[in-house]
Design a protein around this motif. Structure first.
Motif, PDB file in Angstrom:
ATOM      1  N   TRP A  36       0.850  -1.185   0.000  1.00 13.99           N
ATOM      2  CA  TRP A  36       0.000   0.000   0.000  1.00 13.99           C
ATOM      3  C   TRP A  36       0.882   1.230   0.000  1.00 13.99           C
ATOM      4  O   TRP A  36       1.838   1.309   0.773  1.00 13.99           O
ATOM      5  N   PHE A  37       0.508   2.159  -0.859  1.00 16.09           N
ATOM      6  CA  PHE A  37       1.220   3.421  -0.965  1.00 16.09           C
ATOM      7  C   PHE A  37       0.205   4.547  -0.881  1.00 16.09           C
ATOM      8  O   PHE A  37      -0.987   4.343  -1.090  1.00 16.09           O
ATOM      9  N   ARG A  38       0.691   5.734  -0.609  1.00 11.48           N
ATOM     10  CA  ARG A  38      -0.220   6.864  -0.568  1.00 11.48           C
ATOM     11  C   ARG A  38       0.453   8.100  -1.146  1.00 11.48           C
ATOM     12  O   ARG A  38       1.681   8.207  -1.169  1.00 11.48           O
ATOM     13  N   GLN A  39      -0.393   9.004  -1.595  1.00 10.90           N
ATOM     14  CA  GLN A  39       0.126  10.245  -2.172  1.00 10.90           C
ATOM     15  C   GLN A  39      -0.806  11.384  -1.811  1.00 10.90           C
ATOM     16  O   GLN A  39      -1.996  11.346  -2.133  1.00 10.90           O
ATOM     17  N   ALA A  40      -0.262  12.362  -1.136  1.00 10.78           N
ATOM     18  CA  ALA A  40      -1.014  13.558  -0.791  1.00 10.78           C
ATOM     19  C   ALA A  40      -0.782  14.607  -1.874  1.00 10.78           C
ATOM     20  O   ALA A  40       0.240  14.571  -2.567  1.00 10.78           O
ATOM     21  N   PRO A  41      -1.682  15.542  -2.024  1.00 12.59           N
ATOM     22  CA  PRO A  41      -1.511  16.585  -3.048  1.00 12.59           C
ATOM     23  C   PRO A  41      -0.189  17.318  -2.874  1.00 12.59           C
ATOM     24  O   PRO A  41       0.167  17.746  -1.780  1.00 12.59           O
ATOM     25  N   GLY A  42       0.537  17.429  -3.968  1.00 13.61           N
ATOM     26  CA  GLY A  42       1.796  18.143  -3.945  1.00 13.61           C
ATOM     27  C   GLY A  42       2.960  17.376  -3.359  1.00 13.61           C
ATOM     28  O   GLY A  42       4.063  17.915  -3.234  1.00 13.61           O
ATOM     29  N   LYS A  43       2.729  16.125  -2.994  1.00 16.20           N
ATOM     30  CA  LYS A  43       3.795  15.313  -2.386  1.00 16.20           C
ATOM     31  C   LYS A  43       4.058  14.076  -3.245  1.00 16.20           C
ATOM     32  O   LYS A  43       3.228  13.667  -4.048  1.00 16.20           O
ATOM     33  N   GLU A  44       5.210  13.487  -3.027  1.00 17.34           N
ATOM     34  CA  GLU A  44       5.556  12.270  -3.746  1.00 17.34           C
ATOM     35  C   GLU A  44       4.820  11.071  -3.149  1.00 17.34           C
ATOM     36  O   GLU A  44       4.445  11.071  -1.974  1.00 17.34           O
ATOM     37  N   ARG A  45       4.664  10.057  -3.972  1.00 17.06           N
ATOM     38  CA  ARG A  45       4.062   8.825  -3.490  1.00 17.06           C
ATOM     39  C   ARG A  45       5.005   8.166  -2.490  1.00 17.06           C
ATOM     40  O   ARG A  45       6.214   8.090  -2.717  1.00 17.06           O
ATOM     41  N   GLU A  46       4.454   7.666  -1.389  1.00 16.55           N
ATOM     42  CA  GLU A  46       5.281   7.052  -0.368  1.00 16.55           C
ATOM     43  C   GLU A  46       4.724   5.699   0.040  1.00 16.55           C
ATOM     44  O   GLU A  46       3.513   5.474   0.009  1.00 16.55           O
ATOM     45  N   GLY A  47       5.618   4.813   0.425  1.00 19.39           N
ATOM     46  CA  GLY A  47       5.213   3.496   0.868  1.00 19.39           C
ATOM     47  C   GLY A  47       4.642   3.525   2.269  1.00 19.39           C
ATOM     48  O   GLY A  47       5.184   4.196   3.142  1.00 19.39           O
ATOM     49  N   VAL A  48       3.561   2.798   2.460  1.00 20.41           N
ATOM     50  CA  VAL A  48       2.914   2.720   3.763  1.00 20.41           C
ATOM     51  C   VAL A  48       3.218   1.365   4.414  1.00 20.41           C
ATOM     52  O   VAL A  48       3.655   1.305   5.556  1.00 20.41           O
ATOM     53  N   ALA A  49       2.969   0.298   3.672  1.00 15.69           N
ATOM     54  CA  ALA A  49       3.207  -1.048   4.194  1.00 15.69           C
ATOM     55  C   ALA A  49       3.270  -2.012   3.028  1.00 15.69           C
ATOM     56  O   ALA A  49       2.685  -1.761   1.974  1.00 15.69           O
ATOM     57  N   MET A  50       3.994  -3.108   3.209  1.00 13.67           N
ATOM     58  CA  MET A  50       4.043  -4.138   2.199  1.00 13.67           C
ATOM     59  C   MET A  50       4.157  -5.487   2.869  1.00 13.67           C
ATOM     60  O   MET A  50       4.462  -5.582   4.068  1.00 13.67           O
ATOM     61  N   ILE A  51       3.887  -6.548   2.101  1.00 12.79           N
ATOM     62  CA  ILE A  51       3.957  -7.898   2.640  1.00 12.79           C
ATOM     63  C   ILE A  51       4.493  -8.821   1.557  1.00 12.79           C
ATOM     64  O   ILE A  51       4.137  -8.683   0.382  1.00 12.79           O
ATOM     65  N   ASP A  52       5.381  -9.737   1.943  1.00 13.92           N
ATOM     66  CA  ASP A  52       5.966 -10.608   0.935  1.00 13.92           C
ATOM     67  C   ASP A  52       5.209 -11.936   0.860  1.00 13.92           C
ATOM     68  O   ASP A  52       4.180 -12.118   1.517  1.00 13.92           O
ATOM     69  N   VAL A  53       5.705 -12.847   0.046  1.00 14.45           N
ATOM     70  CA  VAL A  53       4.974 -14.101  -0.170  1.00 14.45           C
ATOM     71  C   VAL A  53       4.952 -14.985   1.064  1.00 14.45           C
ATOM     72  O   VAL A  53       4.133 -15.900   1.158  1.00 14.45           O
ATOM     73  N   GLU A  54       5.860 -14.719   1.994  1.00 21.89           N
ATOM     74  CA  GLU A  54       5.874 -15.489   3.235  1.00 21.89           C
ATOM     75  C   GLU A  54       5.135 -14.765   4.351  1.00 21.89           C
ATOM     76  O   GLU A  54       5.350 -15.074   5.530  1.00 21.89           O
ATOM     77  N   TYR A  55       4.333 -13.799   3.964  1.00 26.17           N
ATOM     78  CA  TYR A  55       3.474 -13.079   4.904  1.00 26.17           C
ATOM     79  C   TYR A  55       4.254 -12.229   5.906  1.00 26.17           C
ATOM     80  O   TYR A  55       3.761 -11.937   6.994  1.00 26.17           O
ATOM     81  N   ARG A  56       5.439 -11.815   5.532  1.00 27.76           N
ATOM     82  CA  ARG A  56       6.232 -10.946   6.403  1.00 27.76           C
ATOM     83  C   ARG A  56       5.933  -9.496   6.046  1.00 27.76           C
ATOM     84  O   ARG A  56       6.169  -9.077   4.923  1.00 27.76           O
ATOM     85  N   PRO A  57       5.465  -8.724   7.007  1.00 26.50           N
ATOM     86  CA  PRO A  57       5.107  -7.325   6.708  1.00 26.50           C
ATOM     87  C   PRO A  57       6.267  -6.368   6.953  1.00 26.50           C
ATOM     88  O   PRO A  57       7.174  -6.645   7.748  1.00 26.50           O
ATOM     89  N   THR A  58       6.201  -5.253   6.268  1.00 28.67           N
ATOM     90  CA  THR A  58       7.112  -4.127   6.482  1.00 28.67           C
ATOM     91  C   THR A  58       6.255  -2.879   6.581  1.00 28.67           C
ATOM     92  O   THR A  58       5.338  -2.695   5.781  1.00 28.67           O
TER      93      THR A  58
END
Length: 127
Positions: A36-58
């Motif tokens: 999941w990523f997000r982007q606010a007006p006037g700002k760059e897109r940033e990473g919020v959270a991710m998960i790999d195939v082994e269900y490990r989140p970041t």
């Protein structure tokens, strides 16, 4: 062609919770990193959270402890459960997937590491 569809979004007052969902294919859920990523007006897109195939989140530091990413292989969805929302959390939220050419076991919140993107869904946090 990998298709990702975000479901959810809307407007909530500060301090409330919201769940975003992303529909994907079975192969994508099984082989790709999802994020999941997000982007606010006037700002760059940033990473919020991710998960790999082994269900490990970041998680990004600014959401750790407030947001939870969850992958459901039974219905091929990726959820982002957001709590204690702040006005700074507002923006367009995007679901993304890595290429899936190889089982994804890395960790990255860089948008450039993700190949496929959904159309996005708007999240507003305002009283």
């Amino acid at each position: 062609q990998v298709q990702l569809e975000e479901i959810g979004g809307g407007s909530v007052p500060p301090g409330r919770s919201m769940i975003l969902s992303c529909k994907a294919t079975a192969y994508t859920v099984r082989a790709a990193c999802l994020g999941w990523f997000r982007q606010a007006p006037g700002k760059e897109r940033e990473g919020v959270a991710m998960i790999d195939v082994e269900y490990r989140p970041t998680y990004a530091d600014f959401v750790r402890g407030r947001f939870t990413i969850r992958k459901e292989s039974q219905d091929n969805t990726l959820d982002l459960r957001m709590s204690s929302l702040e006005p700074e959390d507002a923006g367009m939220y995007f679901c993304a997937a890595s290429s899936g050419r190889r089982p994804c076991t890395w960790s990255s919140l860089s948008p450039s590491d993700f190949t496929y993107w959904g159309q996005g869904t708007q999240v507003t946090v305002s009283s």
